[in-house]
Design a protein around this motif. Structure first.
Motif, short mmCIF file in Angstrom:
data_model
loop_
_atom_site.label_atom_id
_atom_site.label_comp_id
_atom_site.label_asym_id
_atom_site.label_seq_id
_atom_site.Cartn_x
_atom_site.Cartn_y
_atom_site.Cartn_z
N TYR A 86 -1.57 -1.12 -2.48
CA TYR A 86 -2.53 -2.17 -2.84
C TYR A 86 -2.24 -3.46 -2.08
N GLY A 135 -7.38 -2.60 -3.16
CA GLY A 135 -6.62 -3.67 -2.54
C GLY A 135 -7.44 -4.45 -1.53
N PRO A 174 -6.50 3.24 -3.91
CA PRO A 174 -5.69 2.02 -3.80
C PRO A 174 -6.09 1.15 -2.60
#
Length: 258
Positions: A209, A74, A70
């Motif tokens: 994220y 992100g 993540p």
């Protein structure tokens, strides 16, 4: 009350910096400007690591070996988002005569404001997502941690407000108007913070994220704008010293208050 104060703290820093146009004459000394740009870069790098990426990784621990995923996704999306805005929105950087973004008939001062607004948007997003994490209660982010991030950004926004308002005044704009332009460049921060909070609260599982996204957006600004401007012209180490001081200060704020 404390919630509003956290969200408005970075904007207050920009406004106070812009007010320096009433107290200082002429353009800012070039070495001081380089040091302040480096300082801002250092604050943003430290905030990206301690206040955003590390909490993003901590929130993803349950994914086991993929706990890094993540944060990486992100982060890269944040870079791509700012790259797209930088490519499309017409703006003009300080000490540059060639506008960037799509062609437009905007005035030079308007494009200077847009350049600073582009810079400030990731900072507002960072404060917003950190605040959203504190509101959720189980993210490992505290209100003091969110305030530490907001305070660090406000401190580096102070010189940035002066950096935008003083050149406008030296180009013939009245002090009052230059101040208003400088202050207006920071209004995007609380606006970006509020939008980010609303989005993050709707999709709680995506908080890692969002945290990493804000980090990527801030790192883009550091690499694309702050560090190059801190090193342009005659060689000097003053910008590098500014980075070190800014990084250390933000690290202290995050550890001491967060």
């Amino acid at each position: 009350m404390k919630e509003a104060m956290i969200l408005l703290t970075p904007f207050i820093g920009t406004t106070l910096g812009a007010s320096m146009v009433f107290f200082m004459k002429g353009e800012m000394n070039r070495k001081i400007r380089k040091m302040l740009l480096g300082f801002a870069a250092g604050v943003m790098i430290a905030a990206s690591v301690w206040s955003l990426l590390i909490p993003a990784l901590d929130l993803s621990e349950g994914l086991g070996r993929l706990s890094w995923l993540p944060a990486v996704i992100g982060f890269m999306l944040g870079i791509i988002f700012l790259l797209a805005l930088d490519t499309w929105i017409p703006h003009l950087h300080q000490n540059s005569q060639k506008p960037e973004g799509i062609p437009s008939k905007l005035s030079k001062s308007s494009m200077l404001i847009l350049a600073v607004a582009l810079h400030n948007l990731p900072e507002g997003m960072a404060v917003g997502v950190s605040f959203a994490g504190a509101l959720m209660g189980n993210s490992g982010i505290t209100f003091m941690g969110a305030f530490a991030l907001a305070l660090g950004i406000a401190i580096q926004n102070f010189p940035e407000g002066a950096i935008i308002s003083m050149p406008l005044q030296s180009e013939g704009m009245s002090k009052k108007k230059a101040f208003l332009y400088g202050a207006a460049s920071g209004i995007v921060e609380p606006m970006g913070a509020v939008v980010t909070i609303l989005l993050a609260e709707q999709v709680v599982p995506l908080l890692p994220y969002f945290l990493a996204f804000a980090a990527g957006a801030m790192i883009y600004v550091v690499v694309e704008e702050l560090i190059p401007e801190a090193q342009e012209g005659e060689h000097s180490n003053i910008g590098t010293v500014g980075v070190a001081v800014g990084f250390a200060l933000m690290m202290i704020l995050d550890v001491a208050l967060g």
